[in-house]
Motif scaffolding. Structure first.
Motif, mmCIF file in Angstrom:
data_model
loop_
_atom_site.group_PDB
_atom_site.id
_atom_site.type_symbol
_atom_site.label_atom_id
_atom_site.label_comp_id
_atom_site.label_asym_id
_atom_site.label_seq_id
_atom_site.Cartn_x
_atom_site.Cartn_y
_atom_site.Cartn_z
ATOM 1 N N ILE A 111 12.714 -8.510 -0.179
ATOM 2 C CA ILE A 111 13.169 -7.108 -0.138
ATOM 3 C C ILE A 111 12.662 -6.361 1.074
ATOM 4 O O ILE A 111 11.540 -6.752 1.581
ATOM 5 C CB ILE A 111 12.497 -6.289 -1.551
ATOM 6 N N ARG A 112 13.015 -5.015 1.137
ATOM 7 C CA ARG A 112 12.193 -4.349 2.300
ATOM 8 C C ARG A 112 11.343 -3.460 1.357
ATOM 9 O O ARG A 112 11.469 -2.972 0.256
ATOM 10 C CB ARG A 112 13.131 -3.487 2.917
ATOM 11 N N CYS A 113 9.946 -3.287 2.143
ATOM 12 C CA CYS A 113 8.914 -2.627 1.276
ATOM 13 C C CYS A 113 8.049 -1.840 2.475
ATOM 14 O O CYS A 113 8.221 -2.000 3.527
ATOM 15 C CB CYS A 113 8.105 -3.572 0.491
ATOM 16 N N ASP A 114 6.974 -1.050 2.344
ATOM 17 C CA ASP A 114 6.301 -0.283 2.680
ATOM 18 C C ASP A 114 4.949 -1.054 2.518
ATOM 19 O O ASP A 114 4.569 -0.996 1.205
ATOM 20 C CB ASP A 114 6.186 1.045 2.580
ATOM 21 N N PHE A 115 4.369 -1.642 3.361
ATOM 22 C CA PHE A 115 2.902 -2.287 2.996
ATOM 23 C C PHE A 115 1.916 -2.032 3.726
ATOM 24 O O PHE A 115 2.046 -1.771 4.844
ATOM 25 C CB PHE A 115 3.008 -3.932 3.198
ATOM 26 N N ASP A 116 0.706 -1.850 3.250
ATOM 27 C CA ASP A 116 -0.595 -1.151 3.593
ATOM 28 C C ASP A 116 -1.569 -2.348 4.270
ATOM 29 O O ASP A 116 -2.010 -2.692 3.052
ATOM 30 C CB ASP A 116 -0.908 -0.159 2.964
ATOM 31 N N MET A 117 -1.347 -2.483 5.507
ATOM 32 C CA MET A 117 -2.347 -3.733 5.797
ATOM 33 C C MET A 117 -3.869 -3.415 5.678
ATOM 34 O O MET A 117 -4.775 -4.111 5.651
ATOM 35 C CB MET A 117 -2.163 -4.020 7.268
ATOM 36 N N ALA A 118 -4.334 -2.321 5.519
ATOM 37 C CA ALA A 118 -5.677 -1.509 5.272
ATOM 38 C C ALA A 118 -5.947 -1.985 3.785
ATOM 39 O O ALA A 118 -7.270 -1.952 3.484
ATOM 40 C CB ALA A 118 -5.808 -0.396 5.670
ATOM 41 N N ASN A 119 -4.986 -1.986 2.866
ATOM 42 C CA ASN A 119 -5.351 -2.597 1.480
ATOM 43 C C ASN A 119 -4.437 -3.579 1.076
ATOM 44 O O ASN A 119 -3.547 -3.272 0.429
ATOM 45 C CB ASN A 119 -5.053 -1.241 0.571
ATOM 46 N N PRO A 120 -4.532 -4.753 1.441
ATOM 47 C CA PRO A 120 -3.757 -5.986 1.553
ATOM 48 C C PRO A 120 -3.446 -6.445 -0.124
ATOM 49 O O PRO A 120 -2.543 -7.343 -0.398
ATOM 50 C CB PRO A 120 -4.087 -7.037 2.452
ATOM 51 N N ILE A 121 -4.669 -6.419 -0.681
ATOM 52 C CA ILE A 121 -4.801 -7.264 -1.915
ATOM 53 C C ILE A 121 -3.819 -6.674 -3.091
ATOM 54 O O ILE A 121 -3.740 -5.223 -3.443
ATOM 55 C CB ILE A 121 -6.266 -6.886 -2.665
#
Length: 232
Positions: free
Chosen positions: A77-87
């Motif tokens: 799927i497409r998503c918005d992912f925050d690499m600063a909060n990866p867990i």
């Protein structure tokens, strides 16, 4: 011969690849269940969810055919992912109540939710071909890259001796081999960290590895930051 709209023929495997359609949902469910025997079926896609994916994001979901037999698939799927909060867990992106696919139409990352190959067709380069298709989606749509929680089956033999993050580091450094994570690293993914309770899998105490591939056509987002404000 089953009629499908072939988008790619695997150079090594010879499989015909096509975007998924709702009519294949039952076959896709059976394939995923057979490919992940130690996982909790509630954490895997069912036929209804494959139908949702086929409607929401067909251009990012693929099936591979050997003749008329559906033998492989890679979906996401497409998503918005925050690499600063990866867990995170898979349930953070795919609703547990089956209310939808979790697809965000303008999301800036491709989230790989499942990949599977029939046991009889493994070691034929199919996984690499599915990753090639996913990477091309990122290039075509201008996405930042691919993120996923990758299973770490080899951790089952080491969980009494080390933490998941220690195991992932050993695999990353080439000191240990994991049939899934090592393969992903070889295909250009970064093994970032462990993901606790990602999906229910007693064999690995439910650990997975966060893996990331960045679209080389775009400037890589700085480590430790969320993708940019316009991307999140």
């Amino acid at each position: 011969m089953r009629e499908i709209e072939t988008m790619m023929v695997g150079g090594r495997s010879g499989l015909r690849y096509a975007v998924i359609v709702p009519e294949w949902a039952g076959e896709l469910e059976s394939l995923e269940l057979a490919s992940h025997p130690t996982a909790d079926p509630d954490d895997l896609y069912d036929a209804t969810e494959f139908e949702q994916l086929a409607h929401d994001f067909p251009e990012g979901c693929f099936a591979g055919f050997d003749g008329d037999e559906l033998v492989a698939m890679g979906v996401g799927i497409r998503c918005d992912f925050d690499m600063a909060n990866p867990i995170h867990t898979i349930a953070d992106y795919v609703p547990e109540d089956h209310s939808g696919s979790g697809h965000v139409p303008d999301g800036r990352w491709y989230y790989g939710t499942s990949i599977a190959t029939r046991l009889s067709h493994r070691r034929r380069g199919i996984g690499a071909e599915l990753y090639e298709l996913r990477k091309q989606v990122c290039v075509d749509l201008g996405l930042v890259g691919i993120v996923a929680g990758g299973v770490i089956p080899g951790y089952a033999d080491h969980k009494a001796d080390m933490t998941a993050d220690e195991y992932i580091a050993q695999v990353r450094e080439g000191r240990l081999y994991d049939r899934t994570l090592s393969f992903q690293i070889e295909n250009g993914f970064e093994a970032v960290c462990g993901l606790p309770n990602y999906i229910t899998d007693p064999a690995t105490d439910s650990w997975a590895a966060l893996i990331v591939w960045r679209n080389p056509d775009l400037e890589a987002a700085p480590q430790g930051e969320a993708v940019a404000a316009s991307d999140a």
